[in-house]
Structures are given as structure tokens and as C-alpha cells.
Design an enzyme around this catalytic site. Structure first.
Site, mmCIF file in Angstrom:
data_model
loop_
_atom_site.group_PDB
_atom_site.id
_atom_site.type_symbol
_atom_site.label_atom_id
_atom_site.label_comp_id
_atom_site.label_asym_id
_atom_site.label_seq_id
_atom_site.Cartn_x
_atom_site.Cartn_y
_atom_site.Cartn_z
ATOM 1 C CG ASP A 120 -38.921 16.284 21.436
ATOM 2 O OD1 ASP A 120 -37.740 16.565 21.140
ATOM 3 O OD2 ASP A 120 -39.334 15.109 21.535
ATOM 4 C CD GLU A 145 -47.675 31.302 -13.001
ATOM 5 O OE1 GLU A 145 -48.086 32.401 -13.419
ATOM 6 O OE2 GLU A 145 -47.211 30.415 -13.755
ATOM 7 C CD GLU A 157 -48.774 23.498 -13.640
ATOM 8 O OE1 GLU A 157 -48.899 24.196 -14.672
ATOM 9 O OE2 GLU A 157 -48.032 22.503 -13.576
ATOM 10 C CD GLU A 203 -51.967 24.448 -15.935
ATOM 11 O OE1 GLU A 203 -51.830 23.829 -17.004
ATOM 12 O OE2 GLU A 203 -51.516 25.593 -15.772
ATOM 13 C CD GLU A 208 -51.147 27.977 -12.451
ATOM 14 O OE1 GLU A 208 -51.073 29.209 -12.588
ATOM 15 O OE2 GLU A 208 -50.597 27.169 -13.216
ATOM 16 C CG HIS A 262 -44.291 27.532 -14.354
ATOM 17 N ND1 HIS A 262 -45.336 27.548 -15.258
ATOM 18 C CD2 HIS A 262 -43.661 26.346 -14.533
ATOM 19 C CE1 HIS A 262 -45.337 26.423 -15.952
ATOM 20 N NE2 HIS A 262 -44.333 25.674 -15.534
ATOM 21 N NE ARG A 290 -46.462 29.021 -21.527
ATOM 22 C CZ ARG A 290 -46.752 30.235 -21.955
ATOM 23 N NH1 ARG A 290 -46.318 30.615 -23.154
ATOM 24 N NH2 ARG A 290 -47.452 31.073 -21.224
ATOM 25 C CD GLU A 314 -43.211 31.384 -16.145
ATOM 26 O OE1 GLU A 314 -44.029 30.490 -15.932
ATOM 27 O OE2 GLU A 314 -43.189 32.044 -17.211
ATOM 28 N NE ARG A 328 -42.037 27.388 -18.739
ATOM 29 C CZ ARG A 328 -43.367 27.456 -18.718
ATOM 30 N NH1 ARG A 328 -43.972 28.535 -18.227
ATOM 31 N NH2 ARG A 328 -44.101 26.463 -19.189
#
Length: 473
Positions: A53, A132, A134, A215, A223, A272, A342, A361, A363
């Protein structure tokens, strides 16, 4: 791992399987399941599917047109390590029951269509994704919301706020300080064994595991890492990742959450997402451009950056997501790219001379996102950049915190709220419609659901901190 229905049936026999669990992911990225006795499973089940359903699934069917089919993917067959009775798990895509065509609001179907579209362009044949994600491991969580009250409370034996608490057997200290969780060894890192069990359990379920670690945040932030995989499989792995982490945590009497910002004043949790394109076994993102990138990779970055304000409606889809995306907490709020910064939303990892490792990457995303929708949307944004040769502009290689207000004002930033991201999606989603991957129906349903069920209800409720600010005005 099984590849065909016949191999799955043999797997059922070899493992004395009693039950088969059919799983799929709803619009919001939450796993759903129904369990069948093995007597109900035949080779034809993998083509004919099993009915359910669809009107009871959030954001899907109306009650007058609710019949849907779960079509299991034999390559996803895996034994469930948490059930008492021998149980085999199968991940499904969803079809319309009457026509048999793939359902346009099924996230896994959308991810599969994104890969088909990629291949149709001739640009590449494989999109690799490596998320990645966390998360936090807490010992206690309580929350409630009523007409006259609203509160939350989370606790962790690792929390630095408990450094002065009287504990059974004595408080032994060893609690990571604020922003001090990266990378102390035990006993300060008290969750080595639980993370090891999480990682090894994932490996037993077919996920190509790599590592685990504590982390940055105090209070049990962690992580696990697994190898990149083709887009749909990477999203499948992410759902296994969440399943394993939550169930191992429960086994230890703890609770795990992927909520982006459960703690005030410390780092939030992101996802990330590493990504690259390949064709005929050849990596396409390696070249002689900035940070060893190819021109194609830079155009892909241009597409991500151009569409990021709309993209975040899928990659950062909760109101809580934007409590993480604020300056000062390693949050990637700047819509720029860099080889090492970063605080930039796109980072180019150090990969040495190996062209197969060359990737970007992104982020910004967090694990409150539906990985099938998030990965598909990122791919389409990047492909739009390649097709239209979108220049990503100059890289951001300076310390963002040393820029003057005038210089900082020139750097675009992420949306400040889910409402803002949804408005950007409303105005910029043509790139998602390429190849009929996303549809106008899916996008309008997403915007309406998020506004009516999350944004507006949040806006209507008093916040506990407002009482501290305004009660005596």
C-alpha cells in the site's frame, strides 16, 4: 555476493533462511520494510515484485491509487546480523502496480535514472560516490513538544559538560574537551570497541570498509569510512551504514543519531561526499589543471557551485541542517573550491600521483539527506557544469577568517535556512529535469512537503531560548 535470482534462492537454502526482509527507502530517506516467509519467495518474485500500500508512505500515493510493487535487486541480498531468526535482506526499487513502470517518486529509481542519463550523454559511464557520514552516539535522549512545553535533552558519558558530575564508581575524567574529540586514544576515546563492531558488522554485510575514528565534537561524535562505489550502490551502502550504526548502538544500550546539529556550541555532523567520473575504466577527473584536476572536473565543480543554493534543498534537507552551516565550526559555508581549505564547500583531496584517486569532495551535505536523491542531484548539477562549460572561478586558498569584511562579501555562501534553499530549488531546477531523472511532480511534492511539514511547523513553535531572551520584556 549474489548476482542473480537463482543465486539468491541458493543463498536462502545454504543459510537455512526462514524469512526474507524486503526494504525500500521513502521520499525522506527513511528505510521501510516488510518481512515474508521464504515460502512466498520464488525466482519470479524478482521480476513480478510484491504488492504493498503506497498511500501509507509519506509523500507517495493517494488512497484511491495506492497499489505499488517492490522489485527486489538480487545483488543486494545479505544476511541480517541483528535478527534472531535467519533473515535475508533485499533492497527494492518501486514500480507502479498496474503499468509496471518505475515509480517517479521512488528515490532509488531516481538514482538509477541518473546513472542511465549519465551514460546516455557519452560523457562517462560510471559516477563514483564516497560519502563520509558523521554521527553522534548518546547514552540518553529525551524530547517532547506540546502546546505548553517543548524541550530536548541529550547526554553522553563523554560529554565535557559531565566533567564535574558524580558518577557511579567515581568520575574518572577522560572526557574530550569542546572541539577536542579528534583523535585522542582510549580512555579519552571511550567508544573504540563500539565503533569497531559497527565497522566489522558493515563489512560482514558486504560494505567495503576502511576505517573508523572519533570526530571533533565532545559527546560521542564519530565517523566510519567505506570505499567509494558506483552511485546507486554507494547509496545502498549508506542505508546499510545507518542501519548498522543504529542497531549496534542499541545493542550497547546507546542511541545513535545523524541529526546535523544536536549539540549547541560544538561541531555538527556532515556527510562530505567524494565524487568522480570514469569512462571505460579510465578516470576523467585527473589532469594538469588546478590541484591536478582535468578541465572536465573543473566544469563539474562549476556546476555544483552554480546550483548549490538549490542543490542544498536535497543534500541538506532539514531545518536543523542550517544550524550546522554557520561560520566557525569547520562548516563549509563558502561556495568556492580549494585544494586544502576546509571552509570551502568543495575541497580537492591530496591524492599523490595516482590518477584513479583524483576526485572532488563536496563538503556541504549532511546525512539527514536521502542519499539516492542527494547523489543524483549532485551528479546532475556536475553534468550541467560539464555540458555548459561552467567556469568555477578562482580557487579559495586563503584562510577565510583572515579576509576583510569587504573581501568576504565577495565569496558566495550557502543558504541560511531550509526555506531559502527550497525557494532556490523552486527557481532553479531545470538541471534536475535532464533525462527525466527528477520530474516537476517530484520537485513540487518535495517543496510542498518540506514547507508544510517542517519549515512552517518549526516557524510556529516557540523556541526554549526565546524564553530566556524575551520572557521579561
Amino acid at each position: 555476493m549474489a548476482q542473480t535470482p537463482q543465486e539468491v534462492m541458493q543463498m536462502i537454502a545454504d543459510n537455512n533462511v526462514e524469512l526474507v526482509d524486503f526494504r525500500f527507502v521513502d521520499l525522506l530517506g527513511i528505510s521501510q520494510h516488510v518481512t515474508f516467509h521464504t515460502s512466498m519467495i520464488e525466482e519470479e518474485t524478482f521480476t513480478e515484485g510484491l504488492a504493498f500500500d503506497g498511500s501509507s508512505i509519506r509523500g507517495w500515493k493517494a488512497i484511491n491509487d495506492s497499489d505499488m510493487l517492490m522489485i527486489p535487486d538480487p545483488t543486494t541480498a545479505v544476511m541480517d546480523p541483528f535478527t534472531q531468526s535467519p533473515t535475508l535482506n533485499l533492497t527494492c526499487s518501486i514500480n507502479e502496480a498496474r503499468s509496471g513502470i518505475p515509480y517517479n517518486r521512488d528515490p532509488r529509481t531516481i538514482a538509477q535514472k541518473a546513472v542511465t542519463y549519465l551514460q546516455s550523454t557519452g560523457i562517462a559511464d560510471t559516477a563514483y560516490f564516497g560519502p563520509e557520514a558523521e554521527f553522534f552516539i548518546f547514552d540518553d535522549v529525551r524530547f517532547d513538544q506540546n502546546t505548553n512545553s517543548g524541550y530536548y535533552y541529550v547526554d553522553s558519558t563523554e560529554g565535557n559538560w559531565n566533567s564535574g558530575r558524580s558518577e557511579t564508581g567515581g568520575n574518572l575524567g577522560y572526557k574530550p574537551k569542546n572541539k577536542g574529540g579528534y583523535f585522542p586514544v582510549p580512555p579519552t576515546d571511550s567508544q573504540q570497541d563500539i565503533r569497531s563492531e559497527m565497522l566489522l558488522t558493515m563489512g560482514k554485510m558486504g560494505v567495503p570498509i576502511e576505517k573508523h575514528h572519533h570526530e571533533v565534537a565532545s559527546g560521542g561524535q564519530a565517523e566510519l569510512g567505506y570505499r567509494f562505489a558506483p552511485l546507486v550502490q554507494a547509496a545502498d551502502f549508506m542505508m546499510t551504514y545507518k542501519y548498522v550504526i543504529k542497531n549496534v548502538a542499541r545493542k550497547y544500550g546507546k542511541t545513535a543519531t545523524f541529526m546535523p546539529k544536536p549539540l549547541y556550541g560544538d561541531n555538527g555532523t556532515g556527510m562530505h561526499t567524494h565524487q568522480s567520473l570514469w569512462k571505460d575504466g579510465v578516470p576523467l577527473f585527473a589532469g594538469d589543471g588546478y590541484a591536478g584536476l582535468s578541465e572536465m572536473a573543473l566544469f563539474y565543480i562549476g556546476g555544483i557551485l552554480k546550483h548549490a543554493p538549490a542543490l542544498l534543498a536535497f543534500t541538506n534537507p532539514s531545518t536543523n541542517s542550517y544550524k550546522r552551516l554557520v561560520p566557525g565550526y569547520e562548516a563549509p559555508v563558502n561556495l568556492a573550491y580549494s585544494s586544502g581549505n576546509r571552509s570551502a564547500s568543495i575541497r580537492i583531496p591530496v591524492t599523490g600521483t595516482n590518477p584513479k584517486a583524483k576526485r572532488l569532495e563536496f563538503r556541504c551535505p549532511d546525512a539527514s539527506c536521502n542519499p539516492y536523491l542527494g547523489f543524483a542531484a549532485m551528479l546532475l548539477a556536475g553534468l550541467d557544469g560539464i555540458k555548459n562549460q561552467i567556469d568555477p572561478g578562482d580557487s579559495l586558498d586563503v584562510d577565510i577568517y583572515e579576509l576583510s569584511p569587504e573581501e568576504l562579501a565577495k565569496v558566495p555562501s550557502t543558504p541560511g535556512s531550509l526555506a531559502e534553499a527550497l525557494e532556490n530549488l523552486k527557481n532553479d531546477h531545470e538541471f534536475l529535469l535532464a533525462g527525466d531523472v527528477f520530474t516537476e511532480d517530484l520537485i513540487s511534492t518535495w517543496i510542498e512537503y518540506k514547507l508544510s511539514k517542517e519549515v512552517i511547523p518549526m516557524q510556529m513553535r516557540p523556541h526554549p531560548y526565546e524564553f530566556e531572551l524575551y520572557y521579561d520584556v
